[in-house]
Scaffold this active site. Structure first.
Site, mmCIF file in Angstrom:
data_model
loop_
_atom_site.group_PDB
_atom_site.id
_atom_site.type_symbol
_atom_site.label_atom_id
_atom_site.label_comp_id
_atom_site.label_asym_id
_atom_site.label_seq_id
_atom_site.Cartn_x
_atom_site.Cartn_y
_atom_site.Cartn_z
ATOM 1 N N GLU A 226 39.119 39.306 27.563
ATOM 2 C CA GLU A 226 39.594 37.547 27.412
ATOM 3 C C GLU A 226 39.331 37.004 25.646
ATOM 4 O O GLU A 226 39.995 36.286 25.299
ATOM 5 C CB GLU A 226 38.787 36.725 28.845
ATOM 6 C CG GLU A 226 39.019 37.258 30.310
ATOM 7 C CD GLU A 226 37.978 35.768 31.078
ATOM 8 O OE1 GLU A 226 37.981 35.175 31.380
ATOM 9 O OE2 GLU A 226 37.422 36.861 32.096
ATOM 10 N N HIS A 242 33.678 62.675 40.756
ATOM 11 C CA HIS A 242 34.584 63.296 41.866
ATOM 12 C C HIS A 242 35.860 62.828 42.138
ATOM 13 O O HIS A 242 37.006 63.637 42.755
ATOM 14 C CB HIS A 242 34.386 62.606 43.491
ATOM 15 C CG HIS A 242 32.421 62.946 43.687
ATOM 16 N ND1 HIS A 242 32.370 64.281 44.252
ATOM 17 C CD2 HIS A 242 31.593 62.573 43.494
ATOM 18 C CE1 HIS A 242 31.178 64.418 44.678
ATOM 19 N NE2 HIS A 242 31.267 63.498 43.227
ATOM 20 N N LYS A 331 48.659 30.349 35.955
ATOM 21 C CA LYS A 331 47.584 29.483 36.781
ATOM 22 C C LYS A 331 49.420 28.644 37.230
ATOM 23 O O LYS A 331 49.458 27.956 39.149
ATOM 24 C CB LYS A 331 47.069 28.437 36.138
ATOM 25 C CG LYS A 331 45.748 29.286 36.145
ATOM 26 C CD LYS A 331 44.262 29.049 35.818
ATOM 27 C CE LYS A 331 42.956 29.390 36.794
ATOM 28 N NZ LYS A 331 42.235 29.581 35.652
#
Lengths: 347, 347
Positions: A226, A242, A331
């Protein structure tokens, strides 16, 4: 209507000054009042709903609850919550700095149909309206910040709201230590200069932590995203050993890795092993050192350093750390989609 | 001692043939017997402990439980489980293909001190020994595979074990659909050729999914890591729209993104928006199409395509998809560290 004693004029301050003001913000958050407190004492789990810079406070609370609390805390980041997750024995905390995050509002509305233990932390917006109308426990925090600059406020307000509702997750001594590590801004600044000059030369840095520091790794990544407009990749030990570790065996890229130190000795050994491995693969590696004894303090200090570093990188790269244009576009899309979202969600 | 009707000679088969044999593996898994069944009916949550290629079955079960089950399932991947997470109302399922994963063994030992509802899925090893000695519910699955090739076996055995312990998470029709999508290997092969040729030219691909496909995105990444020796980055919508999206605004890298399609219409709209955004930022973008109606089937089909594609990429890159040298080095380290780990963990 609440009136805040304005320690700093909001919004007009530059982001760096906001971070340097966290000590005052945290103290201010301790003085916020919890409106409409009620007991969440019968809850057998807590679910935090929120997104981005607001939800990260929930991620940190979940980790802290695992360490020092007595009730599990889970975070769900979406337009809905699964029906298995919230029942009438679940307490829900909705955190949205703006109070207008659509995902959080919809999740809160769903939660209200399933449990009567629901709390709200917000500065303003629809979330506060709902809280007032439904007489939910809520804390209204200082307005005018960007959510990421409000981290200690959101974190402390959330802990305070839960405590006022009979869910105590941290000891007072840890709360105080968390504030104390924010006071020494000179050390944080100095640490952030080092981290900034290191990460500034990264293309897509690798942020590594153990499970207990998972949410701090995410915070560091989000701050780079950001503020510095820089992508990053997070990997968590021991799970990374893993699968992800093999990915570098024949990778055509190597970059800079930032390893978040652990306070557990065997975890340090695992991280050292991984640092050496990455170096063999052509990576540069450095460590983010933390301060404090409690997880809460270590999270706050690490977040402060990451915030300051990311603003510094933004300056070096010539980008504005305050604006997040692409989130704004998203948004707008969500507002346009809202009816379709609402009709898809099972209440 | 269990005897398996050997549909294929284990281990000597190449990985690709193992993936192409998933239809038979899944059918075989349905015939496994659950030893020492007991009721987990009073559990109010399930925690799966495991790592890597074994734990991913747990990740998928958690998603499926959220969608079609009635009890929340959480996965914890470490040498310990937090004390808030496992109490005497928690059922714990330990999954380790080898049965010798140190993290899983230690987590199982901890769990046994906190609850008497503990089950095991393994092919062999210490985990099976513990299960037999303590008379825990367990399923012993076919030996001789690598864990990632055993996915449908681990997934179906885990669901069967839970069902035998009175926790039903999926309908029989979904189980059957999951097997059916594995039968049509020609379609999966064809899809995997496209995905492989696309991702083969990536340096560090971006794998994107919505929350409901979170575990499939992780699976795709892990297959690229382990088989193709290629690093990858996973991002989940809608959370990525609140931080990660900004990271590409001034990124100095762009690569190839693989977007996992959703079965929910508004999520498709969010993913389309993100695909366009990434393309504007210089990315190439394509989609992983899934087959089937149920989440279980869609997860299995996507995993099959990802497995086949990653083996194909390994061939193109001249690496051996079967070996994972760096995981072996890590396992040596953990064996050497075991006493220090054990003394650090709170039981």
């Amino acid at each position: 209507m609440r009136v805040f004693v304005s320690l700093v004029p909001p919004r007009c301050l530059r982001l760096e000054e906001l971070y340097l003001n966290w000590y005052n913000f945290a103290n201010e958050a301790l003085r916020y009042e919890v409106e409409n407190p009620r007991s969440f004492g019968k809850a057998h789990r807590i679910v935090v709903v929120g997104m981005g810079g607001s939800a990260i406070a929930g991620d940190m609370i979940a980790i802290i609850a695992n360490s020092t609390g007595s009730i599990p805390v889970f975070v769900w980041k979406d337009f809905y919550t699964p029906k298995t997750l919230i029942d009438d024995s679940t307490a829900v905390l909705a955190i949205s700095y703006s109070g207008n995050t659509r995902e959080t509002i919809l999740s809160l509305e769903q939660a209200l149909r399933r449990t009567d233990m629901v709390g709200v932390v917000a500065s303003n917006g629809k979330l506060l309206e709902i809280a007032k109308e439904k007489r939910l426990p809520y804390i209204q925090v200082r307005r005018g910040l960007v959510p990421r600059a409000a981290l200690p406020i959101l974190l402390y307000a959330s802990l305070a709201l839960l405590e006022a509702c009979d869910v105590k997750l941290v000891e007072k001594s840890d709360v105080n230590e968390g504030i104390e590590v924010l006071r020494d801004v000179e050390t944080a600044k100095s640490d952030s200069i080092y981290i900034a000059s290191y990460l500034q030369r990264a293309r897509l840095p690798l942020i590594v932590a153990t499970t207990r520091y998972n949410a701090l790794a995410t915070r560091v990544k989000n701050e780079l995203n950001e503020n510095a407009k820089m992508p990053a990749k997070v990997e968590i030990a021991p799970e990374l050993f893993h699968n992800d570790i093999v990915g570098w065996e024949a990778a055509v890229v190597s970059d800079r890795a930032l390893i978040i130190e652990s306070d557990i000795e065997y975890e340090r050994a695992l991280l050292s092993f991984y640092a050496e491995y990455l170096q063999e693969r052509g990576f540069e590696v450095t460590e983010l050192k933390l301060r404090g004894r409690s997880l809460l303090a270590r999270y706050l200090y690490g977040s402060l350093v990451a915030g300051l570093a990311s603003v510094r990188i933004a300056k070096m790269r010539g980008v504005d750390p305050m604006t997040t244009h692409s989130i704004s576009k998203y948004k707008n899309l969500v507002t346009a989609l809202e009816d379709r979202v609402r009709s898809s969600i099972e209440y």
